[in-house]
Design a protein around this motif. Structure first.
Motif, PDB file in Angstrom:
ATOM      1  N   LEU A 192       0.725   0.687   8.057  1.00 49.42           N
ATOM      2  CA  LEU A 192       1.906   0.796   8.917  1.00 49.42           C
ATOM      3  C   LEU A 192       2.922  -0.283   8.584  1.00 49.42           C
ATOM      4  O   LEU A 192       4.139  -0.040   8.616  1.00 49.42           O
ATOM      5  N   TYR A 193       2.456  -1.475   8.250  1.00 49.57           N
ATOM      6  CA  TYR A 193       3.372  -2.554   7.850  1.00 49.57           C
ATOM      7  C   TYR A 193       4.176  -2.151   6.620  1.00 49.57           C
ATOM      8  O   TYR A 193       5.405  -2.319   6.568  1.00 49.57           O
ATOM      9  N   LYS A 194       3.507  -1.596   5.614  1.00 45.30           N
ATOM     10  CA  LYS A 194       4.211  -1.178   4.408  1.00 45.30           C
ATOM     11  C   LYS A 194       5.176  -0.035   4.698  1.00 45.30           C
ATOM     12  O   LYS A 194       6.268   0.035   4.125  1.00 45.30           O
ATOM     13  N   SER A 195       4.792   0.862   5.596  1.00 43.22           N
ATOM     14  CA  SER A 195       5.677   1.971   5.954  1.00 43.22           C
ATOM     15  C   SER A 195       6.950   1.469   6.630  1.00 43.22           C
ATOM     16  O   SER A 195       8.055   1.924   6.312  1.00 43.22           O
ATOM     17  N   LEU A 196       6.811   0.538   7.567  1.00 38.32           N
ATOM     18  CA  LEU A 196       7.997   0.001   8.245  1.00 38.32           C
ATOM     19  C   LEU A 196       8.883  -0.760   7.268  1.00 38.32           C
ATOM     20  O   LEU A 196      10.121  -0.686   7.365  1.00 38.32           O
ATOM     21  N   ARG A 197       8.303  -1.479   6.353  1.00 38.46           N
ATOM     22  CA  ARG A 197       9.095  -2.202   5.350  1.00 38.46           C
ATOM     23  C   ARG A 197       9.879  -1.229   4.479  1.00 38.46           C
ATOM     24  O   ARG A 197      11.041  -1.490   4.136  1.00 38.46           O
ATOM     25  N   ARG A 198       9.260  -0.098   4.115  1.00 35.19           N
ATOM     26  CA  ARG A 198       9.959   0.885   3.291  1.00 35.19           C
ATOM     27  C   ARG A 198      11.155   1.499   4.019  1.00 35.19           C
ATOM     28  O   ARG A 198      12.123   1.900   3.389  1.00 35.19           O
ATOM     29  N   HIS A 199      11.063   1.559   5.345  1.00 37.23           N
ATOM     30  CA  HIS A 199      12.156   2.143   6.115  1.00 37.23           C
ATOM     31  C   HIS A 199      13.147   1.100   6.607  1.00 37.23           C
ATOM     32  O   HIS A 199      13.969   1.386   7.481  1.00 37.23           O
ATOM     33  N   GLY A 200      13.080  -0.095   6.090  1.00 39.75           N
ATOM     34  CA  GLY A 200      14.107  -1.083   6.366  1.00 39.75           C
ATOM     35  C   GLY A 200      13.892  -1.958   7.582  1.00 39.75           C
ATOM     36  O   GLY A 200      14.819  -2.677   7.977  1.00 39.75           O
ATOM     37  N   PHE A 201      12.709  -1.962   8.177  1.00 37.03           N
ATOM     38  CA  PHE A 201      12.448  -2.793   9.347  1.00 37.03           C
ATOM     39  C   PHE A 201      11.949  -4.167   8.901  1.00 37.03           C
ATOM     40  O   PHE A 201      11.208  -4.293   7.921  1.00 37.03           O
ATOM     41  N   ASP A 202      12.340  -5.185   9.659  1.00 38.14           N
ATOM     42  CA  ASP A 202      11.910  -6.556   9.383  1.00 38.14           C
ATOM     43  C   ASP A 202      10.549  -6.761  10.040  1.00 38.14           C
ATOM     44  O   ASP A 202      10.456  -7.109  11.220  1.00 38.14           O
ATOM     45  N   ALA A 203       9.483  -6.505   9.282  1.00 45.04           N
ATOM     46  CA  ALA A 203       8.135  -6.470   9.850  1.00 45.04           C
ATOM     47  C   ALA A 203       7.219  -7.433   9.119  1.00 45.04           C
ATOM     48  O   ALA A 203       7.439  -7.789   7.959  1.00 45.04           O
ATOM     49  N   GLY A 204       6.181  -7.853   9.812  1.00 43.51           N
ATOM     50  CA  GLY A 204       5.103  -8.664   9.262  1.00 43.51           C
ATOM     51  C   GLY A 204       3.781  -8.095   9.744  1.00 43.51           C
ATOM     52  O   GLY A 204       3.741  -7.212  10.608  1.00 43.51           O
ATOM     53  N   GLN A 205       2.686  -8.609   9.211  1.00 47.13           N
ATOM     54  CA  GLN A 205       1.365  -8.122   9.601  1.00 47.13           C
ATOM     55  C   GLN A 205       0.445  -9.289   9.919  1.00 47.13           C
ATOM     56  O   GLN A 205       0.600 -10.391   9.384  1.00 47.13           O
ATOM     57  N   LEU A 206      -0.530  -9.020  10.785  1.00 44.44           N
ATOM     58  CA  LEU A 206      -1.481 -10.043  11.212  1.00 44.44           C
ATOM     59  C   LEU A 206      -2.797  -9.349  11.527  1.00 44.44           C
ATOM     60  O   LEU A 206      -2.865  -8.511  12.425  1.00 44.44           O
ATOM     61  N   HIS A 207      -3.845  -9.681  10.765  1.00 43.68           N
ATOM     62  CA  HIS A 207      -5.168  -9.122  11.029  1.00 43.68           C
ATOM     63  C   HIS A 207      -6.227 -10.087  10.518  1.00 43.68           C
ATOM     64  O   HIS A 207      -5.919 -11.094   9.860  1.00 43.68           O
ATOM     65  N   GLY A 208      -7.474  -9.785  10.790  1.00 43.23           N
ATOM     66  CA  GLY A 208      -8.565 -10.718  10.534  1.00 43.23           C
ATOM     67  C   GLY A 208      -8.913 -10.923   9.077  1.00 43.23           C
ATOM     68  O   GLY A 208      -9.573 -11.906   8.753  1.00 43.23           O
TER      69      GLY A 208
ATOM     70  N   ASP B 148       7.643  12.653   5.335  1.00 39.61           N
ATOM     71  CA  ASP B 148       8.675  11.634   5.285  1.00 39.61           C
ATOM     72  C   ASP B 148       8.419  10.739   4.091  1.00 39.61           C
ATOM     73  O   ASP B 148       7.683  11.076   3.181  1.00 39.61           O
ATOM     74  N   ALA B 149       9.051   9.574   4.107  1.00 42.76           N
ATOM     75  CA  ALA B 149       8.963   8.695   2.946  1.00 42.76           C
ATOM     76  C   ALA B 149       7.564   8.195   2.705  1.00 42.76           C
ATOM     77  O   ALA B 149       7.213   7.827   1.595  1.00 42.76           O
ATOM     78  N   ASP B 150       6.719   8.164   3.752  1.00 41.55           N
ATOM     79  CA  ASP B 150       5.355   7.680   3.552  1.00 41.55           C
ATOM     80  C   ASP B 150       4.360   8.806   3.715  1.00 41.55           C
ATOM     81  O   ASP B 150       3.288   8.643   4.241  1.00 41.55           O
TER      82      ASP B 150
END
Length: 539
Positions: free
Chosen positions: A258-274, A380-382
């Motif tokens: 989901l992080y990569k998908s949001l980045r492809r659509h132009g959103f300023d996103a980051g990810q955080l997981h274990g 869609d794009a993803d």
């Protein structure tokens, strides 16, 4: 009531005023006086109500009068996650800046040597996750016999993460004469059992009914098809006035996708997981707190206790499997009396989880039209991340051709592990079908003709390239079936019955017969091959 009425010292009150707090929350008003009196406390309050300050403020007031010895902390705070432990350490820095209390933070992802140096100098407050604390204890770098105060924070989260056996072992290493503070947002039966085992005559403080959501959070449930969820999330992010938002997924793999998908659509996103390194997790969280990242896609590692200043939105991309996690997720917004919004995207398969959440919080989640009014999902794009659509059913001539090709391909698949036997001259699966067990593609027409029926026209379906050409085109008489129990043989070796017989009576190489006309090896016997080889070598 103000903080001046709670019995705190002047230095602590000055630090609280510097932090901008004027009035205590309900859990702070009830818990702080009891902790200062030395009683055990069992606190149950919804997330975002100030539980951290309800034990950090009185701990600073109690501990400031004496000093700790090397490797023997005077107080211990157990937290389920690294991020929550780091946040509690920051609170101690804020509230204890006018005191000379030392603290140590023991979490994973940090070098043991740096933590051991701090422990060797002596710490007043030890903040740790259960796993790393036991690691230091087993290495002989830590003694817990001088702990006077124990705080178990987010106990229900420790239960979900499987830390309860470690917590029980840690408690068994502490002295019995101690003060224990036990805090949890929910109170399932397992947590109640632990509280009864760890606490002595506790003061039970319940600010709100367990597992309730704050009234300052606007909740909304959006229904969507599984393949529409990303599009629905993007529409919500564009439509809502999002200053900063947390997007929760159930699995770490989905967080990354989901992080990569949001980045492809132009959103300023980051990810955080274990699965991220501790340095990466810390850097990402700090960037989000400073506003450098607007959207943080995360797993439930960030759902407990993280205090983000004025978080505007929370989006549940996946409905949490455990109903208690819903309370903790949306509790990241609407904190300290501020307003917030929480959106949950649900599919038809999530119905039982939504019902469990509504049963836990005691009220239904308002529904929105969402994507239930949309048409069929479009790629869609993803789309590459989405599951492939089911292939349409075949009909008519196409289905007939597929069945013709399928006869041979099925024989090829079923006989994949038997190709070695075909190569040694044995009968494969396709040949067996030609004898009544089914037909291979190469001899289908011949077998039909042999049964007295008109052969079916050859299909236009191309032959699978993986089918051996020799197996398809070889005549039937060259592939005679072997007898039952006979070992497989190679096609390039002559059959036993076709080999030349060199030891007949009329063979010049055969030994002379005896006077009675019998062979020297017995009547009608043949000379063994190994003896013949020996005779030829001697000659």
């Amino acid at each position: 009531m103000s903080f001046d009425d709670l019995g705190l010292g002047a230095e602590v009150l000055r630090a609280v005023a510097d932090a901008g707090y004027k009035e205590p929350t309900p859990i702070q008003r009830q818990a702080i006086p009891q902790v200062l009196m030395g009683r055990d406390v069992l606190g149950c309050a919804q997330t975002g109500t100030g539980k951290t300050a309800s034990f950090t403020l009185p701990m600073i007031e109690i501990l400031h009068g004496s000093r700790a010895r090397a490797r023997m902390p005077r107080s211990l705070i157990l937290e389920p996650t690294r991020e929550l432990a780091a946040q509690v350490a920051e609170n101690f820095d804020v509230y204890g800046k006018h005191h000379k209390l030392s603290k140590a933070l023991l979490i994973g992802g940090v070098q043991y040597g740096d933590q051991e140096k701090v422990l060797d100098r002596g710490v007043d407050v030890l903040i740790a996750t259960p796993g790393r604390l036991l690691d230091h204890f087993e290495r002989g770098r830590l003694l817990l016999t001088d702990v006077k105060m124990l705080v178990i924070d987010e106990a229900d989260r420790m239960l979900d993460m499987g830390f309860i056996p470690d917590v029980e072992r840690i408690v068994s290493l502490l002295p019995r004469s101690r003060q224990t503070l036990f805090f949890s947002a929910t109170m399932p039966p397992e947590i109640r059992r632990l509280a009864d085992a760890f606490l002595t005559n506790p003061k039970e403080i319940t600010v709100a009914r367990p597992a309730t959501t704050a009234d300052t959070v606007k909740q909304l449930l959006v229904t969507a098809d599984e393949r529409e969820k990303r599009e629905v999330l993007r529409d919500l992010l564009r439509a809502e006035p999002v200053r900063n938002a947390l997007v929760f997924c159930n699995r770490k793999r989905d967080v990354d996708m989901l992080y990569k998908s949001l980045r492809r659509h132009g959103f300023d996103a980051g990810q955080l997981h274990g699965d991220m390194d501790q340095s990466q997790r810390t850097a990402t969280l700090e960037s989000f707190k400073r506003g450098e990242i607007t959207i943080l896609v995360c797993s439930d590692v960030a759902a407990r206790g993280l205090d983000i200043d004025d978080l505007s939105h929370v989006f549940n991309f996946d409905v949490p499997i455990h109903a208690e996690d819903y309370v903790h997720r949306i509790g990241r917004t609407g904190r300290a009396g501020r307003s917030g919004a929480a959106f949950t995207i649900a599919t038809r398969a999530d119905g039982k989880y939504v019902s469990a959440i509504e049963k836990l919080i005691g009220k239904p989640i308002p529904r929105a039209g969402g994507s239930s009014q949309k048409g069929p999902a479009t790629p869609d794009a993803d789309a590459t991340d989405a599951p492939p659509a089911a292939a349409p059913a075949e009909s008519g001539a196409t289905a007939e051709a597929a069945r013709e090709a399928g006869d041979g391909s099925r024989g090829e698949r079923d006989g994949e592990g038997r190709r070695g036997r075909r190569g040694r001259g044995g009968r494969g699966r396709g040949e067996g079908r030609g004898r009544g067990e089914g037909r291979g593609r190469g001899d289908a027409a011949e077998a039909v003709a042999g049964e007295g029926r008109e052969p079916r026209a050859e299909s236009s379906t191309p032959v699978a390239p993986s089918t051996p050409v020799a197996l398809r085109e070889a005549p039937r008489e060259e592939r005679q079936p072997r007898e039952r129990g006979q070992a497989p043989r190679r096609e390039d070796r002559p059959r036993r019955e076709d080999r030349p017989r060199r030891h007949r009576d009329d063979d010049p190489g055969q030994p002379a017969a005896t006077d009675d006309g019998a062979s020297p090896f017995g009547a009608s016997d043949q000379v063994p091959a190994f003896l013949m080889r020996g005779r030829r070598a001697a000659g």
